[in-house]
Design an enzyme around this catalytic site. Structure first.
Site, PDB file in Angstrom:
ATOM      1  N   VAL A 185       5.474 -13.120  12.952  1.00  0.00           N
ATOM      2  CA  VAL A 185       5.442 -14.582  12.912  1.00  0.00           C
ATOM      3  C   VAL A 185       6.864 -15.120  13.061  1.00  0.00           C
ATOM      4  O   VAL A 185       7.778 -14.664  12.371  1.00  0.00           O
ATOM      5  CB  VAL A 185       4.836 -15.099  11.588  1.00  0.00           C
ATOM      6  N   ASP A 186       7.045 -16.064  13.971  1.00  0.00           N
ATOM      7  CA  ASP A 186       8.322 -16.765  14.107  1.00  0.00           C
ATOM      8  C   ASP A 186       8.088 -18.262  13.976  1.00  0.00           C
ATOM      9  O   ASP A 186       7.044 -18.780  14.396  1.00  0.00           O
ATOM     10  CB  ASP A 186       8.958 -16.485  15.475  1.00  0.00           C
ATOM     11  N   ASP A 196       7.670  -8.034  11.451  1.00  0.00           N
ATOM     12  CA  ASP A 196       7.689  -9.488  11.621  1.00  0.00           C
ATOM     13  C   ASP A 196       6.860  -9.859  12.844  1.00  0.00           C
ATOM     14  O   ASP A 196       7.269  -9.621  13.980  1.00  0.00           O
ATOM     15  CB  ASP A 196       9.133  -9.956  11.793  1.00  0.00           C
ATOM     16  N   SER A 201       0.812  -1.214   0.000  1.00  0.00           N
ATOM     17  CA  SER A 201       0.000   0.000   0.000  1.00  0.00           C
ATOM     18  C   SER A 201       0.849   1.268   0.000  1.00  0.00           C
ATOM     19  O   SER A 201       2.008   1.270   0.415  1.00  0.00           O
ATOM     20  CB  SER A 201      -0.958   0.093   1.196  1.00  0.00           C
TER      21      SER A 201
END
Length: 795
Positions: A322-323, A320, A248
């Site tokens: 998400v791991d 981030d 975006s």
């Protein structure tokens, strides 16, 4: 013979009858944009004016009546889309599509969105305005299901309609929060590159700055081919009937830099193209409330909106959240995994997936302390890898519905700012401007720091007690800029500058759009909505000339053909524009494909090369690598007796690109216009079936723009004759507080999801040509140019 004629006449009669019945039903199924209806649970008569583009302007005596009415009119235009949206997160697509959707259902059904939604509903204050107004909206949808016209898609698939619930709303937000999914595509690939080839091969990607040896050592072991995870997640999202958020642009210009001294907000969220599109516009007017909003199907409050007092928009933060953790299982007990405190038991949950015209499928979900074991949810993976996914969205308290309500009901900048803290995931850049002259960029998301030895771009060690140590940061440490002295704010998914010396990790897009936006805003004052409307469709790349300069400088032109020399001249003279008649973009993007193929595929293989093309990191690496003659990627590992140079690879790939274009577009270079290769089709899920494509799909259209210009038209580098544009602006909005009743917008296709509506595709040509229409706020103008639909309370 007479009998045969009679049989043929009967068959012909039946065919004609089917056509007549079908055509009659399609005519009947059109949305109602005028007339008079009754609606249950209304306190007072409510009037809806549908303007000349099908946008409902709802005038009600109170917000509850407005929301009930909104649910009804939203459903009559988008019920099919709502049905799809609520099914993907809980793993219920197979109920309507059969076994073809089973892989998607197994994954999404197992990652915990549905359970998180149920928990969020249970924790919601049942006396709050959030709850009461959301229930009124759902009541409107459910009244339409009970009394309205069933969409043709639901009839074709034989779907049994169920009432919509608050859990459906949370599930829709949950899928939209997941759909960015860049960590799922990227981390496994980067881990494979690290483990197979070493640190030198990562330098060109520029992930989180320099990667030190400590970071490389955060987890090492034998090569496991984690790219299978990337492959599975990528294929699921590509097959999804629901579009994903991908990027975006947005910027807000302070009054000090505008022609009339008032704030201007511009926003174009980038989402994968689909039909119907993502947003449904609606304007609500009550004695105590007004909002012109953009709604996701099946959700009660707008994610984008404006009124006479303030406006807001968003882009993806790309942080981030998400791991992935490689769990180490107990060699003596596969139901246990290792932790610093000893072995712990996995937890297990069995779920049932219903499959149309087939037997139910049992799904066994295994979970560690880090999250669900996704390697057991994805087909074709070795389940003994036991990689767990830790996702902030499902691990933190979910207050997304309260947050979106508060954003659309803010009293001032202070209350607006406070509401953003409620959004733990997804990470968003939320843009704000108001009539008082305030401008702001504020990021949402629960941010954290990891130990210096840990790099979250890789699969982490689930057993060492180090890789999962998070230092949670307070909300006031989130990147933001409020009324800065340079008098504008912007966001285009770029890496924020460090705050307190810390560079937030993420999957940021290249600097190109940010550089272009900043460069245009910095050098110019006296902006108005006309000049901003030209800027929002700007097609000039901020980095293309530098990249092409790096590439052409390395070419060995000794044996160039006439076409190769002519194309080279065009590239050297190019001003980095991507208009329909330009030739250089056709040359450049074909060359990009062959150069990337020549550098990446020999090490990583054909399948993994294609996966890399689907990530942001490839876009990030192009400028770095083309300027780095010492990059190890230049050498072709399949030629053992020689070491290829940058010049050799770029010359070879350039010749391949020209030859490919000669085969596809002919030998006349002057005919290789961008319009012939860069095209978009807005595809309906049922339109993937050729028999229905012309009825449901919209397009194809030639379209200007490209990857990473302001007019961001996203595609994957390819050698195909036609480059299919996969995503781009899901709307373009320009809110001008000096002329708030005449702000501008456009949707990619149209407001309605009903193929028989005149508003199904009536904005498509406007959109692809970079044009706009008004977002009307003036009641007299609305009344004069609209049809009227009246809802009366049921007695």
């Amino acid at each position: 013979m007479k009998l045969v004629k009679k049989i043929l006449l009967v068959i012909l009669f039946l065919l004609v009858l089917i056509v007549i019945v079908g055509a009659t039903y399609l005519q009947y199924s059109k949305p109602d944009y005028e007339g008079e209806f009754t609606l249950g649970n209304l306190n007072k008569e409510t009037t809806v004016y549908f303007d000349d583009y099908g946008v409902p302007h709802i005038y009600a005596e109170n917000q509850k009546d407005a929301m009930t009415t909104l649910g009804y009119v939203h459903a009559q235009d988008r019920l099919w889309q709502m049905e799809l949206m609520r099914r993907i997160a809980p793993g219920r697509l197979s109920e309507i599509f059969g076994g073809a959707a089973l892989k998607t259902d197994k994954f999404f059904g197992g990652i915990g969105i549905d359970e998180n939604s149920a928990k969020a509903v249970a924790q919601l204050d049942k006396n709050s305005q959030t709850y009461l107004l959301a229930q009124a909206y759902l009541d409107g949808i459910n009244q339409y299901i009970a009394e309205g016209k069933t969409p043709i898609e639901i009839r074709l698939l034989g779907i049994e309609q169920e009432k919509f619930t608050l859990k459906d709303v949370y599930n829709i937000f949950g899928f939209m929060s997941f759909s960015f999914a860049m960590a799922q595509k990227t981390d496994p690939l980067l881990t494979d590159i690290r483990d197979r080839f070493g640190l030198d091969y990562l330098k060109d990607f520029g992930i989180n700055g320099e990667l030190g040896t400590q970071q490389l050592q955060s987890f090492q072991g034998k090569y496991k081919e984690y790219s299978e995870i990337s492959k599975s997640v990528t294929s699921l999202l590509e097959a999804s009937p629901v579009p994903a958020f991908i990027g975006s642009n947005s910027w807000v210009i302070g009054g000090e830099k505008t022609k009339k001294g008032k704030v201007i907000l511009a926003n174009d969220p980038h989402i994968m193209y689909s039909q119907p599109g993502t947003w449904y516009e609606a304007h609500i007017v009550c004695p105590d409330y007004e909002m012109y909003g953009y709604y996701i199907a099946g959700t009660p409050f707008p994610l984008l909106g404006h009124n006479r007092e303030y406006a807001y928009g968003l882009t993806m933060f790309e942080n981030d959240d998400v791991d992935f953790f490689q769990e180490e299982e107990n060699p003596n007990n596969p139901k246990q995994y290792k932790t610093p405190d000893g072995f712990k038991n996995y937890t297990y949950q069995q779920k049932t997936i219903k499959v149309k015209d087939s037997t139910d499928v049992k799904l066994n979900v295994k979970t560690s302390q880090h999250g669900p074991i996704i390697t057991g949810l994805l087909d074709g993976l070795e389940t003994e890898k036991s990689v767990a996914m830790h996702w902030i969205y499902t691990q933190q308290k979910n207050r997304i519905l309260d947050a979106v309500y508060e954003l659309s009901h803010a009293k001032n900048l202070e209350s607006f700012h406070k509401s953003i803290e409620l959004i733990h995931a997804p990470g968003l850049n939320i843009m704000y401007g108001d009539a008082k002259g305030n401008i702001a960029w504020i990021t949402s998301g629960k941010l954290y720091k990891l130990p210096k030895s840990v790099n979250a771009n890789f699969i982490l060690n689930g057993a060492n007690g180090i890789d999962d140590k998070k230092e949670w940061l307070s909300f006031d440490q989130n990147p933001q800029a409020i009324n800065p002295p340079w008098h504008y704010v912007y966001s285009s998914n770029n890496q924020p500058t460090p705050i307190d010396g810390y560079l937030y990790p993420g999957y940021y897009l290249p600097k190109d759009r940010a550089m272009r936006i900043n460069g245009l805003l910095e050098q110019k004052n006296k902006w108005d909505k006309e000049t901003v409307s030209k800027m929002i469709v700007d097609n000039t790349s901020a980095t293309a000339q530098t990249i092409v300069g790096n590439m052409t400088k390395a070419l060995n032109i000794a044996n160039f053909s006439a076409n190769e020399n002519q194309a080279l001249t065009i590239l050297k003279d190019w001003k980095a524009t991507h208009e329909l008649n330009d030739i250089a973009p056709t040359l450049c993007n074909k060359w990009f494909y062959f150069y990337l193929k020549a550098t990446l595929e020999d090490e990583f293989g054909e399948e993994n090369f294609k996966l890399l093309l689907n990530t942001h990191i490839v876009k990030q690496m192009i400028e770095n690598q083309t300027a780095n003659a010492a990059s190890p990627w230049w050498d072709n590992v399949n030629t053992k007796d020689q070491k290829e140079t940058q010049s050799e690879i770029l010359t070879k790939s350039y010749k391949e690109a020209i030859k490919s274009l000669e085969n596809q577009l002919g030998s006349d270079v002057s005919q290789w216009q961008w319009s012939k290769v860069h095209q978009v089709t807005f595809q309906h899920p049922i339109g993937k079936v050729k028999l229905f494509s012309q009825f449901f799909n919209v397009g194809p259209f030639p379209i200007s723009g490209t990857n990473e210009v302001i007019n961001n038209q996203l595609f994957i580098y390819t050698d195909e004759a036609v480059i299919p544009v996969k995503g781009g602006p899901s709307t373009r909005r320009i809110i001008d507080f000096s002329d708030i009743e005449n702000s501008l917008s456009v949707l990619p296709t149209g407001q309605s999801g009903n193929p028989m509506s005149k508003h199904y595709s009536d904005q498509s040509e406007m959109f692809v040509n970079g044009k706009f229409r008004k977002m009307k706020l003036n009641k007299k103008e609305i009344e004069a140019t609209s049809t009227k639909l009246i809802f009366k309370p049921k007695s």
